[in-house]
Design a protein around this motif. Structure first.
Motif, PDB file in Angstrom:
ATOM      1  N   GLY A 130      -0.745 -28.671 -13.653  1.00 12.67           N
ATOM      2  CA  GLY A 130      -0.078 -28.852 -14.933  1.00 12.67           C
ATOM      3  C   GLY A 130       0.177 -27.564 -15.693  1.00 12.67           C
ATOM      4  N   ASN A 131      -0.150 -26.422 -15.106  1.00  8.74           N
ATOM      5  CA  ASN A 131       0.046 -25.122 -15.754  1.00  8.74           C
ATOM      6  C   ASN A 131       1.344 -24.513 -15.240  1.00  8.74           C
ATOM      7  OD1 ASN A 131      -0.009 -22.447 -16.596  1.00  8.74           O
ATOM      8  ND2 ASN A 131      -2.167 -22.138 -16.086  1.00  8.74           N
ATOM      9  N   GLU A 132       2.299 -24.297 -16.125  1.00  9.00           N
ATOM     10  CA  GLU A 132       3.589 -23.766 -15.698  1.00  9.00           C
ATOM     11  C   GLU A 132       3.549 -22.288 -15.321  1.00  9.00           C
ATOM     12  OE1 GLU A 132       5.830 -23.019 -19.888  1.00  9.00           O
ATOM     13  OE2 GLU A 132       5.621 -25.110 -19.247  1.00  9.00           O
ATOM     14  N   GLU A 133       2.403 -21.646 -15.459  1.00 11.96           N
ATOM     15  CA  GLU A 133       2.245 -20.240 -15.089  1.00 11.96           C
ATOM     16  C   GLU A 133       1.758 -20.071 -13.641  1.00 11.96           C
ATOM     17  OE1 GLU A 133       2.871 -17.574 -17.270  1.00 11.96           O
ATOM     18  OE2 GLU A 133       3.664 -19.107 -18.607  1.00 11.96           O
ATOM     19  N   THR A 134       1.252 -21.148 -13.035  1.00  7.84           N
ATOM     20  CA  THR A 134       0.682 -21.039 -11.689  1.00  7.84           C
ATOM     21  C   THR A 134       1.600 -21.719 -10.675  1.00  7.84           C
ATOM     22  OG1 THR A 134      -0.598 -23.081 -11.909  1.00  7.84           O
ATOM     23  CG2 THR A 134      -1.669 -21.023 -12.597  1.00  7.84           C
ATOM     24  N   CYS A 135       1.455 -21.302  -9.402  1.00  5.21           N
ATOM     25  CA  CYS A 135       2.333 -21.840  -8.369  1.00  5.21           C
ATOM     26  C   CYS A 135       1.667 -21.758  -6.993  1.00  5.21           C
ATOM     27  CB  CYS A 135       3.640 -21.056  -8.336  1.00  5.21           C
ATOM     28  SG  CYS A 135       3.434 -19.305  -7.908  1.00  5.21           S
ATOM     29  N   TRP A 136       2.229 -22.536  -6.068  1.00  2.00           N
ATOM     30  CA  TRP A 136       1.923 -22.346  -4.642  1.00  2.00           C
ATOM     31  C   TRP A 136       2.985 -21.412  -4.110  1.00  2.00           C
ATOM     32  CZ3 TRP A 136       4.650 -25.137  -0.339  1.00  2.00           C
ATOM     33  CH2 TRP A 136       4.218 -24.692   0.913  1.00  2.00           C
ATOM     34  N   ASN A 137       2.553 -20.365  -3.462  1.00  2.00           N
ATOM     35  CA  ASN A 137       3.457 -19.416  -2.823  1.00  2.00           C
ATOM     36  C   ASN A 137       3.105 -19.426  -1.351  1.00  2.00           C
ATOM     37  OD1 ASN A 137       4.938 -17.162  -2.000  1.00  2.00           O
ATOM     38  ND2 ASN A 137       4.400 -15.972  -3.798  1.00  2.00           N
ATOM     39  N   SER A 138       4.045 -19.864  -0.515  1.00  2.00           N
ATOM     40  CA  SER A 138       3.787 -19.893   0.922  1.00  2.00           C
ATOM     41  C   SER A 138       3.908 -18.499   1.502  1.00  2.00           C
ATOM     42  CB  SER A 138       4.778 -20.822   1.630  1.00  2.00           C
ATOM     43  OG  SER A 138       6.046 -20.207   1.735  1.00  2.00           O
ATOM     44  N   ASP A 139       3.412 -18.341   2.691  1.00  2.00           N
ATOM     45  CA  ASP A 139       3.621 -17.113   3.442  1.00  2.00           C
ATOM     46  C   ASP A 139       4.978 -17.222   4.125  1.00  2.00           C
ATOM     47  OD1 ASP A 139       2.945 -14.574   4.337  1.00  2.00           O
ATOM     48  OD2 ASP A 139       0.958 -15.182   5.001  1.00  2.00           O
ATOM     49  N   GLN A 140       5.330 -16.250   4.960  1.00  2.39           N
ATOM     50  CA  GLN A 140       6.589 -16.279   5.689  1.00  2.39           C
ATOM     51  C   GLN A 140       6.547 -17.354   6.768  1.00  2.39           C
ATOM     52  OE1 GLN A 140       7.899 -12.410   7.048  1.00  2.39           O
ATOM     53  NE2 GLN A 140       6.666 -11.407   5.487  1.00  2.39           N
ATOM     54  N   GLY A 141       7.711 -17.878   7.109  1.00  2.00           N
ATOM     55  CA  GLY A 141       7.791 -18.849   8.190  1.00  2.00           C
ATOM     56  C   GLY A 141       9.069 -19.652   8.120  1.00  2.00           C
ATOM     57  N   VAL A 142       9.485 -20.168   9.263  1.00  5.35           N
ATOM     58  CA  VAL A 142      10.727 -20.921   9.341  1.00  5.35           C
ATOM     59  C   VAL A 142      10.619 -22.236   8.591  1.00  5.35           C
ATOM     60  CG1 VAL A 142      12.352 -22.030  10.917  1.00  5.35           C
ATOM     61  CG2 VAL A 142      11.289 -19.858  11.544  1.00  5.35           C
ATOM     62  N   THR A 143       9.537 -22.969   8.806  1.00  2.00           N
ATOM     63  CA  THR A 143       9.347 -24.272   8.170  1.00  2.00           C
ATOM     64  C   THR A 143       8.022 -24.287   7.420  1.00  2.00           C
ATOM     65  OG1 THR A 143      10.593 -25.365   9.924  1.00  2.00           O
ATOM     66  CG2 THR A 143       9.171 -26.750   8.594  1.00  2.00           C
ATOM     67  N   GLN A 144       8.066 -24.728   6.179  1.00  2.00           N
ATOM     68  CA  GLN A 144       6.859 -24.891   5.373  1.00  2.00           C
ATOM     69  C   GLN A 144       6.687 -26.377   5.092  1.00  2.00           C
ATOM     70  OE1 GLN A 144       4.912 -22.311   4.837  1.00  2.00           O
ATOM     71  NE2 GLN A 144       6.372 -20.770   5.532  1.00  2.00           N
ATOM     72  N   TRP A 145       5.469 -26.794   4.750  1.00  2.00           N
ATOM     73  CA  TRP A 145       5.217 -28.216   4.481  1.00  2.00           C
ATOM     74  C   TRP A 145       4.016 -28.411   3.571  1.00  2.00           C
ATOM     75  CZ3 TRP A 145       0.341 -29.101   6.089  1.00  2.00           C
ATOM     76  CH2 TRP A 145      -0.145 -28.362   7.177  1.00  2.00           C
TER      77      TRP A 145
END
Length: 139
Positions: A33-48
């Motif tokens: 619920g915090n608009e300052e935080t996020c999930w940031n994936s690493d590199q890759g063709v497909t994320q899930w």
């Protein structure tokens, strides 16, 4: 009336985390619920992202907020009941924007779902998601 189906007992898994830094870029940041935080994936063709609900749910909508430039152009939703194989539920095509987007689809009863992100707009395939919510009803 639909409500958020993600609770503290929902098991959450992601394909990767940028530089393995789960504190700053981990999966739980999408749901805090915090608009300052996020999930940031690493590199890759497909994320899930996979979500295993503590009870059976009827899913009818996904809300998602990407960081512009780190979005997905195509998302596939798969789901299943306990003991079954994942099968196609829906697909949607987000815009490359930093706004919260909502995608409704035919109500589906399931215990587990997987959202697959393809055709990511970042050259290296990274995603940044500030909010992810699954809406529907508990069964």
């Amino acid at each position: 009336m639909s409500s958020s189906l993600i609770c503290e007992n929902t098991v959450r898994k992601v394909s990767s985390v940028f530089q393995h830094d789960t504190k700053h870029f981990g999966k739980n940041n999408m749901f805090d619920g915090n608009e300052e935080t996020c999930w940031n994936s690493d590199q890759g063709v497909t994320q899930w992202v996979t979500l295993e609900f503590p009870h059976t749910v009827r899913v009818s909508q996904i809300r998602i907020q990407f960081q512009g430039g780190f979005a997905s152009e195509m998302c596939t939703v798969k789901g299943c009941r306990k003991g079954e194989e994942l099968s196609h539920v829906a697909e949607f095509h987000p815009e490359e924007t930093s706004s919260l987007q909502s995608f409704s689809f035919k109500e589906t009863q399931l215990d587990k779902m997987k959202i697959i992100f393809d055709n990511n707009t970042d050259f290296f395939g990274r995603l940044i998601i500030y909010q992810l919510d699954v809406r529907g009803e508990k069964v």
